[in-house]
Design a protein around this motif. Sequence first.
Motif, PDB file in Angstrom:
ATOM      1  N   GLY A 158      68.319 -35.845 -11.305  1.00  0.00           N
ATOM      2  CA  GLY A 158      69.346 -35.142 -10.532  1.00  0.00           C
ATOM      3  C   GLY A 158      69.361 -33.648 -10.806  1.00  0.00           C
ATOM      4  N   ALA A 159      69.264 -33.285 -12.072  1.00  0.00           N
ATOM      5  CA  ALA A 159      69.264 -31.869 -12.439  1.00  0.00           C
ATOM      6  C   ALA A 159      68.049 -31.152 -11.860  1.00  0.00           C
ATOM      7  CB  ALA A 159      69.280 -31.717 -13.958  1.00  0.00           C
ATOM      8  N   PHE A 160      66.887 -31.779 -11.967  1.00  0.00           N
ATOM      9  CA  PHE A 160      65.669 -31.159 -11.440  1.00  0.00           C
ATOM     10  C   PHE A 160      65.701 -31.076  -9.917  1.00  0.00           C
ATOM     11  CE2 PHE A 160      63.853 -31.026 -15.512  1.00  0.00           C
ATOM     12  CZ  PHE A 160      62.787 -30.156 -15.431  1.00  0.00           C
ATOM     13  N   PHE A 161      66.216 -32.110  -9.271  1.00  0.00           N
ATOM     14  CA  PHE A 161      66.293 -32.081  -7.812  1.00  0.00           C
ATOM     15  C   PHE A 161      67.129 -30.892  -7.354  1.00  0.00           C
ATOM     16  CE2 PHE A 161      68.211 -33.204  -3.752  1.00  0.00           C
ATOM     17  CZ  PHE A 161      67.077 -33.504  -3.014  1.00  0.00           C
ATOM     18  N   LEU A 162      68.305 -30.717  -7.940  1.00  0.00           N
ATOM     19  CA  LEU A 162      69.170 -29.595  -7.567  1.00  0.00           C
ATOM     20  C   LEU A 162      68.537 -28.249  -7.900  1.00  0.00           C
ATOM     21  CD1 LEU A 162      72.697 -30.882  -8.644  1.00  0.00           C
ATOM     22  CD2 LEU A 162      71.882 -30.468  -6.310  1.00  0.00           C
ATOM     23  N   ALA A 163      67.924 -28.161  -9.079  1.00  0.00           N
ATOM     24  CA  ALA A 163      67.348 -26.888  -9.509  1.00  0.00           C
ATOM     25  C   ALA A 163      66.155 -26.477  -8.657  1.00  0.00           C
ATOM     26  CB  ALA A 163      66.933 -26.969 -10.971  1.00  0.00           C
ATOM     27  N   GLU A 164      65.405 -27.450  -8.181  1.00  0.00           N
ATOM     28  CA  GLU A 164      64.200 -27.130  -7.428  1.00  0.00           C
ATOM     29  C   GLU A 164      64.448 -26.812  -5.960  1.00  0.00           C
ATOM     30  OE1 GLU A 164      61.088 -26.438  -8.511  1.00  0.00           O
ATOM     31  OE2 GLU A 164      62.197 -26.514 -10.386  1.00  0.00           O
ATOM     32  N   LEU A 165      65.583 -27.250  -5.410  1.00  0.00           N
ATOM     33  CA  LEU A 165      65.880 -26.915  -4.021  1.00  0.00           C
ATOM     34  C   LEU A 165      66.057 -25.403  -3.903  1.00  0.00           C
ATOM     35  CD1 LEU A 165      68.348 -29.740  -2.977  1.00  0.00           C
ATOM     36  CD2 LEU A 165      65.952 -29.500  -2.343  1.00  0.00           C
ATOM     37  N   GLY A 166      65.229 -24.777  -3.111  1.00  0.00           N
ATOM     38  CA  GLY A 166      65.301 -23.337  -2.930  1.00  0.00           C
ATOM     39  C   GLY A 166      64.597 -22.529  -3.997  1.00  0.00           C
ATOM     40  N   ASP A 167      63.973 -23.192  -4.975  1.00  0.00           N
ATOM     41  CA  ASP A 167      63.250 -22.499  -6.033  1.00  0.00           C
ATOM     42  C   ASP A 167      61.939 -21.941  -5.493  1.00  0.00           C
ATOM     43  OD1 ASP A 167      63.094 -21.867  -8.918  1.00  0.00           O
ATOM     44  OD2 ASP A 167      61.349 -23.187  -8.886  1.00  0.00           O
ATOM     45  N   LYS A 168      61.338 -21.034  -6.265  1.00  0.00           N
ATOM     46  CA  LYS A 168      60.088 -20.417  -5.811  1.00  0.00           C
ATOM     47  C   LYS A 168      58.977 -21.440  -5.620  1.00  0.00           C
ATOM     48  CE  LYS A 168      58.548 -19.173 -10.431  1.00  0.00           C
ATOM     49  NZ  LYS A 168      58.380 -18.109 -11.396  1.00  0.00           N
ATOM     50  N   THR A 169      58.972 -22.519  -6.418  1.00  0.00           N
ATOM     51  CA  THR A 169      57.923 -23.523  -6.228  1.00  0.00           C
ATOM     52  C   THR A 169      58.129 -24.286  -4.924  1.00  0.00           C
ATOM     53  OG1 THR A 169      59.158 -25.066  -7.637  1.00  0.00           O
ATOM     54  CG2 THR A 169      57.382 -23.817  -8.677  1.00  0.00           C
ATOM     55  N   MET A 170      59.384 -24.506  -4.523  1.00  0.00           N
ATOM     56  CA  MET A 170      59.645 -25.139  -3.234  1.00  0.00           C
ATOM     57  C   MET A 170      59.181 -24.223  -2.103  1.00  0.00           C
ATOM     58  SD  MET A 170      63.222 -26.435  -1.576  1.00  0.00           S
ATOM     59  CE  MET A 170      63.224 -27.316  -0.022  1.00  0.00           C
ATOM     60  N   LEU A 171      59.532 -22.963  -2.209  1.00  0.00           N
ATOM     61  CA  LEU A 171      59.139 -22.010  -1.173  1.00  0.00           C
ATOM     62  C   LEU A 171      57.622 -21.835  -1.124  1.00  0.00           C
ATOM     63  CD1 LEU A 171      61.998 -19.398  -1.692  1.00  0.00           C
ATOM     64  CD2 LEU A 171      61.870 -21.240  -0.008  1.00  0.00           C
ATOM     65  N   ALA A 172      56.977 -21.853  -2.290  1.00  0.00           N
ATOM     66  CA  ALA A 172      55.514 -21.770  -2.318  1.00  0.00           C
ATOM     67  C   ALA A 172      54.891 -22.994  -1.670  1.00  0.00           C
ATOM     68  CB  ALA A 172      55.025 -21.622  -3.760  1.00  0.00           C
ATOM     69  N   THR A 173      55.466 -24.171  -1.922  1.00  0.00           N
ATOM     70  CA  THR A 173      54.953 -25.402  -1.321  1.00  0.00           C
ATOM     71  C   THR A 173      55.134 -25.377   0.198  1.00  0.00           C
ATOM     72  OG1 THR A 173      55.447 -26.615  -3.352  1.00  0.00           O
ATOM     73  CG2 THR A 173      55.100 -27.928  -1.370  1.00  0.00           C
ATOM     74  N   ILE A 174      56.266 -24.882   0.667  1.00  0.00           N
ATOM     75  CA  ILE A 174      56.488 -24.745   2.110  1.00  0.00           C
ATOM     76  C   ILE A 174      55.407 -23.853   2.707  1.00  0.00           C
ATOM     77  CG2 ILE A 174      58.011 -23.738   3.867  1.00  0.00           C
ATOM     78  CD1 ILE A 174      60.392 -24.672   2.116  1.00  0.00           C
ATOM     79  N   THR A 175      55.159 -22.717   2.054  1.00  0.00           N
ATOM     80  CA  THR A 175      54.162 -21.775   2.550  1.00  0.00           C
ATOM     81  C   THR A 175      52.775 -22.395   2.567  1.00  0.00           C
ATOM     82  OG1 THR A 175      55.480 -19.959   1.673  1.00  0.00           O
ATOM     83  CG2 THR A 175      53.178 -19.478   2.189  1.00  0.00           C
ATOM     84  N   LEU A 176      52.405 -23.073   1.485  1.00  0.00           N
ATOM     85  CA  LEU A 176      51.089 -23.720   1.424  1.00  0.00           C
ATOM     86  C   LEU A 176      50.945 -24.784   2.507  1.00  0.00           C
ATOM     87  CD1 LEU A 176      50.775 -24.049  -2.448  1.00  0.00           C
ATOM     88  CD2 LEU A 176      49.279 -22.672  -0.980  1.00  0.00           C
TER      89      LEU A 176
END
Length: 195
Positions: A113-131
């Motif tokens: 739960g903590a990781f799910f919330l922390a990763e939403l909108g994080d740079k790794t999420m945005l990088a994955t969207i871009t990739l």
Amino acid sequence: MNGFVAALVLSFGVIFVAELGDKSQLMALTFATRFKPWPVLVGITAATALVHAVSVGIGYGLGATLPTGWISLIAGVAFLIFGAWTLRGDELTEEEKGKAERTTGSAILAVGGAFFLAELGDKTMLATITLATQHGWFGTWLGSTLGMVVADALAILVGRLLGRHLPEKFIKYGAAVLFAIFGIWLIVEGFIKVL
């Protein structure tokens, strides 16, 4: 190199490097001082796989983004609560300690739960969207998930080693401070995105 392998290797490399020193890696280290390593790794893997599936779906299918500012604000408040909860502490009897060490379900849910919330909108999420906008969805999802899990597994190893050699009081205060830092970091990110 075919499209799948290129997406896998590129996504793994980008996310692994982006994760080094990131708040998620510091969170993994913190959780590893409190829980057994396998439940922490399972929670991280599940949350990462889900967040990166959402990221790939957005990047590959829609090209849009989530309202990440509000998500960061909510996650930040949650982390401040985690920090206060850590400072309050709990006392366990010997029987409860043994049971807690055998129980993995609650650790998996807490970490996931903590990781799910922390990763939403994080740079790794945005990088994955871009990739995902430029490469195949499955290779991007698998590579980004593996890159993050491997980077966080390194943090878990370090957290376990520290946990064996540091006094419990130091770990408790250190974990509370780290949770507070994550919370403030997420709140600031959220305000920047909302404004």
